[in-house]
Motif scaffolding. Structure first.
Motif, mmCIF file in Angstrom:
data_model
loop_
_atom_site.group_PDB
_atom_site.id
_atom_site.type_symbol
_atom_site.label_atom_id
_atom_site.label_comp_id
_atom_site.label_asym_id
_atom_site.label_seq_id
_atom_site.Cartn_x
_atom_site.Cartn_y
_atom_site.Cartn_z
ATOM 1 N N PHE A 1 -3.213 -5.891 0.395
ATOM 2 C CA PHE A 1 -1.883 -5.293 0.297
ATOM 3 C C PHE A 1 -0.952 -6.061 1.228
ATOM 4 C CE2 PHE A 1 -4.835 -2.017 -0.980
ATOM 5 C CZ PHE A 1 -4.231 -1.461 -2.104
ATOM 6 N N VAL B 1 -10.782 -3.572 2.092
ATOM 7 C CA VAL B 1 -9.335 -3.660 1.912
ATOM 8 C C VAL B 1 -8.745 -4.425 3.088
ATOM 9 C CG1 VAL B 1 -7.215 -2.280 2.164
ATOM 10 C CG2 VAL B 1 -8.908 -1.658 0.439
ATOM 11 N N THR C 1 2.613 -4.816 4.248
ATOM 12 C CA THR C 1 1.980 -3.554 4.609
ATOM 13 C C THR C 1 1.484 -3.638 6.047
ATOM 14 O OG1 THR C 1 1.295 -3.174 2.300
ATOM 15 C CG2 THR C 1 0.170 -1.902 3.995
ATOM 16 N N VAL D 1 -5.597 3.907 5.225
ATOM 17 C CA VAL D 1 -6.935 3.519 4.800
ATOM 18 C C VAL D 1 -7.936 4.140 5.770
ATOM 19 C CG1 VAL D 1 -8.517 1.631 4.243
ATOM 20 C CG2 VAL D 1 -6.041 1.304 3.960
ATOM 21 N N LEU E 1 0.841 -1.192 0.000
ATOM 22 C CA LEU E 1 0.000 0.000 0.000
ATOM 23 C C LEU E 1 0.878 1.245 0.000
ATOM 24 C CD1 LEU E 1 -2.821 1.274 0.174
ATOM 25 C CD2 LEU E 1 -2.606 1.208 2.665
ATOM 26 N N CYS F 1 -11.793 -1.731 6.559
ATOM 27 C CA CYS F 1 -10.367 -2.081 6.503
ATOM 28 C C CYS F 1 -10.105 -3.191 7.513
ATOM 29 C CB CYS F 1 -9.485 -0.872 6.811
ATOM 30 S SG CYS F 1 -7.708 -1.250 6.773
ATOM 31 N N VAL G 1 -5.036 -5.162 4.894
ATOM 32 C CA VAL G 1 -3.604 -4.868 4.951
ATOM 33 C C VAL G 1 -2.930 -5.974 5.749
ATOM 34 C CG1 VAL G 1 -3.834 -2.376 4.661
ATOM 35 C CG2 VAL G 1 -3.915 -3.338 6.967
#
Length: 429
Positions: free
Chosen positions: A207, A59, A210, A230, A27, A36, A61
């Motif tokens: 991602f 998303v 990250t 995010v 990211l 997130c 991470v």
């Protein structure tokens, strides 16, 4: 675009036999999404997949790679219920709580099978798992466990005497066993990768390399990473044993512990003699051993607990004596793989789910039953974000107790307790 290729998986059998996976980016931008998720293990992937199926923009991470932690290193066994069973839950928290958790105790395995079928995930699923009794007392416990689980509606169970058990596992250690045909085993890293691919096919984004370095708690929380951030309506913290100190109040209520696994060279025809039905096995000791065959006829054998999650220097020295106690016929076998991985222990041995704020949720501390519970947890997290909180709150209402003495003393206190139970195992109590 910087892609992730810098954090390798542990040097395990799973990593050596993994399905192909795409290069995923680091990211390096600022995103705005519905949800997130911190962590691309089973909890995060399960939640992400359920949420994307419901139309959320999500998303994930991940500090390392998809399935890098326990989700890609575990024994690969689908084991039902919780690390503390329903009778203990009923005695501690009452019939209503036991009823609520009991209604979900066998759901995780069903979710796994549904995901494998719907998304054609190639992870070598085999049905059938066995709890093996080393002592007569263990067998008495299994008789009670069968009755208990059947009281909660689980019927795919069969008690086996010592002779029937020897037809399933070529070892003289066991006084009997409980066969659960809704249990089973699989390639855990390939399951995680398949779930990640399914999540991405629905528009989810992952991602890698990250790490979340800070969660800014505000009306719309912000997850900060080294090169990006995010902003989301909701955040799910799903780092489990590899979360570190990102959320100190969660770290105080849990402790990472290491478990070790070895995998032998291919055994050929001998493999079918050791485990003729190809079921997975775990014994009934407090510090239990677990094992199964791999697709290419190796024996995967795990056990041992290292409190505080330091990596032991001699994994084979910990596991090989356990393996040979079960299978002395493997005295001259070669070990091709050995690795360690962390699971997250709670004081109650029950999983912890809850809210850090009105829009920040977490799940952690499966205490050794993570393969199935994480898949249930993901579904419950998706439900609560859609306004259906009843099942999530059944877990959130459980006491989430800190370890006595805080983080400084949690390892020695827990190790003393484990020594006591290990002594009981050795004495056959």
């Amino acid at each position: 675009m910087k892609t992730s290729a810098f954090t390798p998986h542990a040097s395990s059998y799973y990593a050596a036999t993994t399905n192909s996976q795409p290069a995923r980016p680091v990211l390096a931008e600022h995103l705005d999404v519905d949800v997130c998720i911190i962590g691309a293990g089973y909890t995060g992937l399960s939640a992400g997949l359920h949420l994307t199926e419901a139309g959320f923009k999500v998303v994930i991470v991940e500090a390392a790679r998809v399935g890098w932690g326990a989700s890609g290193r575990n024994g690969g066994q689908i084991v039902n219920s919780y690390s503390r069973d329903l009778d203990v839950i009923e005695a501690r928290y009452g019939a209503d709580t036991a009823g609520a958790l009991g209604a979900m105790a066998f759901e995780g395995g069903r979710i796994i099978r549904e995901r494998i079928a719907r998304y054609s995930i190639d992870c070598v699923l085999k049905n059938g798992g066995v709890f093996a009794a080393i002592t007569p007392g263990h067998f008495t416990h299994l008789q009670k466990q069968k009755a208990l689980w059947e009281r909660y509606g689980h019927t795919q169970l069969q008690l086996l005497d010592a002779n029937a058990t020897r037809q399933i596992v070529a070892s003289d250690r066991y006084h009997g066993a409980l066969l659960d045909m809704s249990a089973g085993h699989l390639h855990p890293l390939n399951l995680a990768l398949g779930e990640a691919a399914a999540f991405e096919s629905l528009g989810g984004r992952i991602f890698e390399d990250t790490p979340a370095i800070r969660v800014e708690r505000r009306f719309r929380p912000i997850v900060h990473t080294p090169q990006g951030s995010v902003t989301a309506n909701f955040v799910i913290v799903a780092g489990n044993a590899y979360l570190g100190n990102l959320v100190p109040e969660l770290a105080a209520k849990s402790m990472p512990c290491g478990s070790q696994i070895v995998v032998t060279e291919p055994l050929g025809a001998l493999a079918d003699k050791l485990l003729p039905q190809d079921y997975c096995i775990e014994d009934c000791n407090y510090l239990l051993d677990y094992y199964r065959l791999t697709e290419d006829k190796r024996l995967l054998f795990g056990g041992g607990v290292v409190y505080g999650a330091r990596d032991p220097a001699h994994i084979e020295a910990i596991i090989i004596p356990k393996l040979l106690k079960t299978f002395p016929q493997l005295a001259n076998i070669k070990i091709d793989y050995a690795w360690t991985g962390n699971f997250l222990l709670t004081l109650s041995r029950l999983p912890q789910m809850g809210r850090l704020d009105h829009n920040i949720y977490y799940s952690q501390g499966c205490s050794g039953h993570g393969v199935t519970f994480t898949h249930l947890a993901g579904k419950l997290l998706a439900e609560v974000l859609q306004g259906q909180a009843t099942r999530f709150d059944a877990f959130a209402k459980l006491p989430h107790l800190p370890f006595p003495g805080g983080r400084l003393l949690q390892v020695p206190f827990t190790a003393i307790g484990a020594w006591y139970y290990d002594l009981r195992d050795r004495l056959g109590l």
